[in-house]
Enzyme design. Structure first.
Site, PDB file in Angstrom:
ATOM      1  N   ASN A 202       0.911  -1.055  -0.069  1.00  0.00           N
ATOM      2  CA  ASN A 202      -0.128   0.075   0.027  1.00  0.00           C
ATOM      3  C   ASN A 202       0.938   1.361   0.128  1.00  0.00           C
ATOM      4  O   ASN A 202       0.282   2.435  -0.659  1.00  0.00           O
ATOM      5  CB  ASN A 202      -1.006  -0.110   1.246  1.00  0.00           C
ATOM      6  CG  ASN A 202      -0.511  -0.178   2.600  1.00  0.00           C
ATOM      7  OD1 ASN A 202       0.597  -1.076   2.654  1.00  0.00           O
ATOM      8  ND2 ASN A 202      -0.827   0.443   3.663  1.00  0.00           N
TER       9      ASN A 202
ATOM     10  N   GLY B 160       2.203  -5.620   7.851  1.00  0.00           N
ATOM     11  CA  GLY B 160       1.528  -6.348   7.014  1.00  0.00           C
ATOM     12  C   GLY B 160       0.307  -6.742   7.692  1.00  0.00           C
ATOM     13  O   GLY B 160      -0.097  -5.967   8.723  1.00  0.00           O
TER      14      GLY B 160
ATOM     15  N   GLU C  60       4.296  -4.261  12.567  1.00  0.00           N
ATOM     16  CA  GLU C  60       3.089  -3.277  12.287  1.00  0.00           C
ATOM     17  C   GLU C  60       1.956  -4.025  11.645  1.00  0.00           C
ATOM     18  O   GLU C  60       2.214  -4.327  10.376  1.00  0.00           O
ATOM     19  CB  GLU C  60       3.620  -2.077  11.565  1.00  0.00           C
ATOM     20  CG  GLU C  60       2.620  -0.860  11.903  1.00  0.00           C
ATOM     21  CD  GLU C  60       1.615  -0.977  10.802  1.00  0.00           C
ATOM     22  OE1 GLU C  60       0.575  -1.459  11.086  1.00  0.00           O
ATOM     23  OE2 GLU C  60       1.739  -0.292   9.717  1.00  0.00           O
ATOM     24  N   LEU C  61       0.823  -4.133  11.993  1.00  0.00           N
ATOM     25  CA  LEU C  61      -0.056  -5.217  11.594  1.00  0.00           C
ATOM     26  C   LEU C  61      -1.217  -4.399  11.409  1.00  0.00           C
ATOM     27  O   LEU C  61      -2.312  -5.203  11.181  1.00  0.00           O
ATOM     28  CB  LEU C  61      -0.173  -6.425  12.658  1.00  0.00           C
ATOM     29  CG  LEU C  61       1.071  -7.133  12.731  1.00  0.00           C
ATOM     30  CD1 LEU C  61       0.921  -8.180  13.925  1.00  0.00           C
ATOM     31  CD2 LEU C  61       1.818  -7.526  11.699  1.00  0.00           C
TER      32      LEU C  61
ATOM     33  N   CYS D 128      -3.351   1.466   6.775  1.00  0.00           N
ATOM     34  CA  CYS D 128      -3.338   0.868   8.378  1.00  0.00           C
ATOM     35  C   CYS D 128      -4.125   1.771   9.524  1.00  0.00           C
ATOM     36  O   CYS D 128      -4.597   1.479  10.254  1.00  0.00           O
ATOM     37  CB  CYS D 128      -2.125   0.354   9.096  1.00  0.00           C
ATOM     38  SG  CYS D 128      -1.207  -0.837   8.127  1.00  0.00           S
TER      39      CYS D 128
ATOM     40  N   GLU E 172     -10.296  -5.255  10.038  1.00  0.00           N
ATOM     41  CA  GLU E 172      -9.754  -4.090   9.205  1.00  0.00           C
ATOM     42  C   GLU E 172     -10.340  -4.219   7.787  1.00  0.00           C
ATOM     43  O   GLU E 172      -9.908  -5.244   7.248  1.00  0.00           O
ATOM     44  CB  GLU E 172      -8.182  -4.161   9.262  1.00  0.00           C
ATOM     45  CG  GLU E 172      -7.620  -2.930   8.501  1.00  0.00           C
ATOM     46  CD  GLU E 172      -5.839  -2.882   8.289  1.00  0.00           C
ATOM     47  OE1 GLU E 172      -5.487  -2.052   8.627  1.00  0.00           O
ATOM     48  OE2 GLU E 172      -5.505  -4.275   8.206  1.00  0.00           O
TER      49      GLU E 172
END
Length: 475
Positions: A153, A228, A247-248, A283, A377
């Site tokens: 992204n 991801g 970082e999810l 995110c 999400e």
């Protein structure tokens, strides 16, 4: 036919014989072919990074700074080219693509400054008589070889948030960019290859997850940084003793208090930006809008009007606000979650439509909290509005999530701002704006299922270095 673009192995362009196709997200046509790594390439990259540890650690801070400053100059020279790459491979509207290139520049510029500010501290050890005559001090030392895995992204800036701190800290690295969007990462690699980094200091390897498994599991890698989805927890379990930063993602909430402290037209504008920029594929995209009941009746029509004014279409057009999502599978999932919520009783405020991978904005109200659209999400151009009777109820509702990356709060009350900072279970709280706001120098990361560790250049450098203590006893 144009030859496939090389990957970068141990700092040098390399052809492997295996290839990946990269497609224009808008047209669906093939945009480029790149060389892909195989298992042998990954092994050689890890070995090179491991062997380069001492040379990278010995590189003087001013030399690391000079590498990063060279990159800044070259990014600026190639700004439009890089923006067009983003527009093609990620479907990012061209105005947003230029903004991401500007953030790439910012991130490397910040890294250049931080490269000469990695220090330590003098520690007072004489806390009791037994420590009389002892002095202590610390320094930060690079952890060694790092592996980086980045998503589709933000193909430039998410790479930058790993690469710039690694160079500043003196860590060699192997980067696996998303198979869908490798062009930006390869462009960065080409510019790094122009510098005087030691041999083996970096590799950039487009490949699939199976081939990349040693980047997670190999003991020669001292740190893994992954951006991801939930698969990150599995990677952590497989990583062994290495340091891990994850970082999810999240399903960010934005609270609007009874007195938001901003004109409602401005609040509506920012909510629409936060929810739909990057087609919601961020995110920290605004997914849940939590309104105090006293302001809802006036704000919702303004938000509806603003959402309906957004232009969706070809990302290469200068006036496009929303481009396509990354692929058909993502479009199918987003559309399915929306209709599942509607079937469960959600009200439609703005009805989206779909054409291939282009989804125009959806705005829903009163989505049942058991729906996937509420709990997970969505990573698409969908937002939800709900109302509550008090600020404390808004805080409780924002915390009603397994995620905790960032949250936004519009309030005129300082006590409410401080209460939000105290109570919101998130890595960051943004007062006076949407949670989608990020400055590349600030600490960035989450709690709960949103991950562990922090990025933001100085904070990433801390993750990529260890504290080494020196104790000296007076003669």
């Amino acid at each position: 036919m144009t030859a496939p673009r090389p990957l970068y192995l141990a700092g040098r362009p390399q052809a492997t014989g295996a290839t990946l196709e990269v497609f224009d997200t808008w047209s669906g046509e093939r945009a480029a072919v790149v060389n892909a790594a195989d298992a042998d390439t990954v092994e050689r990259a890890i070995a090179a990074a491991h062997d380069a540890r001492d040379a990278m650690a010995a590189l003087a801070p001013y030399a690391r700074r000079d590498v990063l400053e060279h990159c800044v100059r070259r990014f600026l020279e190639r700004r439009e080219e890089l923006a067009q790459l983003l527009c093609t491979e990620a479907g990012k509207p061209i105005r947003d693509a230029r903004g991401e290139v500007d953030r790439l520049v910012d991130t490397f510029r910040i890294g250049a400054g931080e490269a000469t500010r990695i220090g330590g501290e003098v520690i007072e050890l004489q806390v009791s008589a037994r420590a009389r005559g002892y002095r202590g001090m610390t320094r930060r030392v690079p952890v060694g070889a790092c592996s980086f895995i980045t998503p589709f992204n933000f193909p430039l800036n998410l790479v930058a948030h790993k690469v710039a701190p690694a160079v500043a800290a003196g860590c060699p690295f192997v980067l696996k960019p998303s198979e869908r969007t490798p062009l930006g990462a390869l462009a960065i690699a080409g510019i790094l290859a122009e510098t005087d980094l030691p041999p083996g200091a970096f590799s950039v390897l487009p490949c699939n997850a199976a081939v990349a498994a040693p980047l997670v599991e190999d003991a020669r890698i001292a740190m893994l940084s992954f951006t991801g989805g939930p698969v990150g927890w599995d990677l952590r379990a497989r990583a062994g003793r290495k340091k891990v930063t994850l970082e999810l993602g999240g399903n960010a909430a934005c609270i609007v208090d009874a007195d938001p402290g901003r004109p409602l037209e401005h609040v509506a504008h920012r909510l629409a930006f936060g929810a739909y920029y990057q087609s919601g594929q961020s995110c920290i995209s605004v997914q849940r809008v939590i309104l105090h009941r006293d302001v809802a009746a006036a704000l919702v029509p303004l938000l509806v009007q603003r959402v309906r004014s957004l232009r969706a279409g070809n990302p290469h057009d200068e006036d496009t606000d929303i481009g396509p999502v990354i692929d058909t599978a993502s479009a199918d999932r987003i559309e399915g979650w929306v209709h599942e919520a509607i079937d469960a009783g959600a009200r439609v405020l703005v009805e989206g439509r779909r054409e291939r991978t282009l989804i125009t904005p959806w705005l829903l109200a009163d989505v049942p909290r058991e729906c996937r659209l509420y709990r997970e999400e969505v990573f698409g151009p969908v937002a939800m509005v709900e109302t509550v009777d008090s600020f404390d109820a808004a805080l409780d509702r924002a915390n009603d999530s397994r995620y905790g990356l960032q949250a936004g709060v519009f309030t005129a009350r300082l006590d409410h701002a401080m209460r939000a900072w105290e109570r919101l279970d998130a890595g960051g709280v943004v007062v006076g704006d949407v949670p989608s706001m990020r400055v590349d120098a600030m600490p960035y990361g989450g709690v709960k299922d949103s991950g562990i560790g922090r990025e933001g250049v100085r904070y990433a450098i801390e993750e990529m270095t260890d504290t080494r203590l020196l104790v000296i006893r007076d003669p």
